[in-house]
Write an enzyme that holds these catalytic residues in place. Structure first.
Site, PDB file in Angstrom:
ATOM      1  CG  HIS A 122      46.082  22.015  22.059  1.00 14.27           C
ATOM      2  ND1 HIS A 122      46.387  22.125  23.357  1.00 14.27           N
ATOM      3  CD2 HIS A 122      46.513  20.797  21.937  1.00 14.27           C
ATOM      4  CE1 HIS A 122      46.823  20.955  24.087  1.00 14.27           C
ATOM      5  NE2 HIS A 122      46.739  20.032  22.901  1.00 14.27           N
ATOM      6  CD  GLU A 162      50.213  19.193  23.225  1.00 11.67           C
ATOM      7  OE1 GLU A 162      51.306  19.204  24.013  1.00 11.67           O
ATOM      8  OE2 GLU A 162      49.300  18.546  23.563  1.00 11.67           O
ATOM      9  CG  HIS A 188      53.115  11.885  -2.975  1.00 11.93           C
ATOM     10  ND1 HIS A 188      52.112  11.892  -4.064  1.00 11.93           N
ATOM     11  CD2 HIS A 188      52.249  12.126  -2.007  1.00 11.93           C
ATOM     12  CE1 HIS A 188      50.965  12.046  -3.757  1.00 11.93           C
ATOM     13  NE2 HIS A 188      51.189  12.459  -2.530  1.00 11.93           N
ATOM     14  CB  CYS A 215      47.683  15.828  25.256  1.00 10.06           C
ATOM     15  SG  CYS A 215      46.317  17.252  24.379  1.00 10.06           S
ATOM     16  CB  CYS A 241      45.761  17.180  20.686  1.00 10.83           C
ATOM     17  SG  CYS A 241      47.536  17.415  20.817  1.00 10.83           S
TER      18      CYS A 241
HETATM   19  P1  5GP Z   1      48.677  14.081  -1.388  1.00 10.78           P
HETATM   20  O1  5GP Z   1      47.526  14.834  -0.513  1.00 10.78           O
HETATM   21  O2  5GP Z   1      48.658  13.810  -2.766  1.00 10.78           O
HETATM   22  O3  5GP Z   1      49.122  12.750  -0.615  1.00 10.78           O
HETATM   23  O4  5GP Z   1      49.818  15.026  -0.945  1.00 10.78           O
HETATM   24  C1  5GP Z   1      50.659  15.805  -1.875  1.00 10.78           C
HETATM   25  C2  5GP Z   1      51.469  16.885  -1.425  1.00 10.78           C
HETATM   26  O5  5GP Z   1      52.316  17.364  -2.378  1.00 10.78           O
HETATM   27  C3  5GP Z   1      50.859  17.861  -0.524  1.00 10.78           C
HETATM   28  O6  5GP Z   1      51.505  17.775   0.817  1.00 10.78           O
HETATM   29  C4  5GP Z   1      51.277  19.070  -1.038  1.00 10.78           C
HETATM   30  O7  5GP Z   1      51.554  20.300  -0.276  1.00 10.78           O
HETATM   31  C5  5GP Z   1      52.582  18.857  -1.986  1.00 10.78           C
HETATM   32  N1  5GP Z   1      52.701  19.664  -3.239  1.00 10.78           N
HETATM   33  C6  5GP Z   1      51.686  20.048  -3.916  1.00 10.78           C
HETATM   34  N2  5GP Z   1      52.101  20.514  -5.024  1.00 10.78           N
HETATM   35  C7  5GP Z   1      53.453  20.519  -4.976  1.00 10.78           C
HETATM   36  C8  5GP Z   1      54.647  21.119  -5.744  1.00 10.78           C
HETATM   37  O8  5GP Z   1      54.196  21.481  -6.842  1.00 10.78           O
HETATM   38  N3  5GP Z   1      56.011  20.823  -5.292  1.00 10.78           N
HETATM   39  C9  5GP Z   1      55.959  20.297  -4.123  1.00 10.78           C
HETATM   40  N4  5GP Z   1      57.531  20.239  -3.619  1.00 10.78           N
HETATM   41  N5  5GP Z   1      55.065  19.848  -3.333  1.00 10.78           N
HETATM   42  C10 5GP Z   1      53.860  19.831  -3.946  1.00 10.78           C
HETATM   43 ZN    ZN Z   2      47.503  18.337  23.126  1.00 10.22          ZN
END
Ligand code: 5GP
Ligand code: ZN
Length: 219
Positions: A208, A212, A135, A194, A191
Site C-alpha cells: 500500500h 501511496e 540527532h 489515507c 497508513c
Molecule cells: P534513532 O532511532 O536513534 O532516532 O535514529 C537513528 C538513525 O540513524 C536511524 O534512522 C539509522 O538509520 C541512522 N543510522 C544508524 N547508523 C548510522 C550511520 O552509521 N550513519 C548514518 N548516516 N546513519 C546511521
Molecule cells: Zn493509504
C-alpha cells in the site's frame, strides 16, 4: 559501540563526500541517513559538546539551544523540499499545470502556484533514540524505502513515538515523555496518507505504501 556511529560525522564532517554529508557549519552537520526510512531521509546533528550526549527531551529544555536547532531545521527543511522538487516536481500535477500555463500563448496573467514541498517534509526526534548522539530526523512523508524492513521502522515514524520538533518545549505532563515504547511500536498499522488500518499485516502495508508513494509524488 555501533550506537556511537554518528559521532564521526560531528568530529570530522569534512572527510565525507556530498553523498553523505549534505552540509556542515560550526554548530551543525546535516547528513543522509545510512538506512533511509523514506525516499529522502536526512539527519541534523548539533555539534554542541554539552548537548550531543543528552536525550533530546532534556537537551531541548534549554530554550536558547532549542531555538537554534529549530532555526537550523527550517533551513534543512527548505533544502529537503528543494530536493523533492528536483526529484518529483516534473511528475506533479501542479507543476504540469504551471508549465502548461507558462507555455500558453498568450500566457495567463496569474500562474498556478507550484507545489509547496515543505509540507511534505516531517521533522522530529524519536522518544527513545537508538543512536547516542543527538540527532533530528528530517524526512519526506512517504515512508517509502526498501530499508523500511521492520514493523518498528514504520511505527517509529508514524505514532507518538515520533515527536515533531514544533512540539517542543514539551509540557511537563506530556505523555510522550514517558513512552510505553512497546505500546507505540507494536500498534496496529495506519497508513500515513489515507488513514486505512492494516492491523499487523506488514507486507500488505508495504504494498500500500508503494501505491501511496506513486500517487503522492504526482499530486
Ligand atoms: P534513532 O532511532 O536513534 O532516532 O535514529 C537513528 C538513525 O540513524 C536511524 O534512522 C539509522 O538509520 C541512522 N543510522 C544508524 N547508523 C548510522 C550511520 O552509521 N550513519 C548514518 N548516516 N546513519 C546511521
Ligand atoms: Zn493509504
Amino acid at each position: 559501540s555501533v550506537r556511537d556511529g554518528l559521532g564521526a560525522y560531528i568530529a570530522k564532517p569534512e572527510t565525507y563526500g556530498p553523498d553523505v554529508v549534505v552540509y556542515h557549519n560550526e554548530d551543525f552537520v546535516a547528513i543522509h541517513d545510512m538506512f533511509p526510512k523514506s525516499s529522502l531521509h536526512l539527519l541534523l546533528l548539533p555539534r554542541d559538546q554539552t548537548k550531543t550526549r543528552i536525550h533530546p527531551f532534556d537537551a531541548f529544555e534549554d530554550a536558547e539551544f532549542l531555538a537554534k536547532v529549530k532555526a537550523e531545521t527550517r533551513t534543512l527543511r527548505k533544502l529537503a523540499a528543494g530536493e523533492l522538487r528536483r526529484k518529483y516536481g516534473k511528475d506533479s500535477a501542479q507543476e504540469q499545470a504551471r508549465q502548461a500555463a507558462l507555455s500558453a500563448d498568450p500566457p495567463p496573467n496569474e500562474l498556478p502556484q507550484g507545489r509547496d514541498w515543505e509540507e511534505d517534509i516531517v521533522v522530529g526526534v524519536h522518544a527513545v533514540p537508538s543512536m547516542n548522539h543527538l540527532h533530528v530526523h528530517v524526512l519526506s512523508v512517504d515512508r517509502y524505502s526498501e530499508r523500511l524492513k521492520h514493523r518498528k521502522h514504520y511505527n517509529s515514524f508514524s505514532t507518538p513515538f515520533f515527536v515533531p520538533i514544533e512540539d517542543f518545549p514539551l509540557a511537563e505532563d506530556d505523555v510522550r515523555r514517558y513512552p510505553t515504547e512497546e505500546g507505540y511500536l507494536k500498534r496496529d498499522f495506519t497508513c500515513w496518507r489515507c488513514g486505512r488500518g492494516f492491523g499487523n499485516r506488514f507486507a500488505e502495508l508495504k504494498q500500500h505504501l508503494e501505491q501511496e508513494f506513486k500517487e503522492w509524488k504526482k499530486l
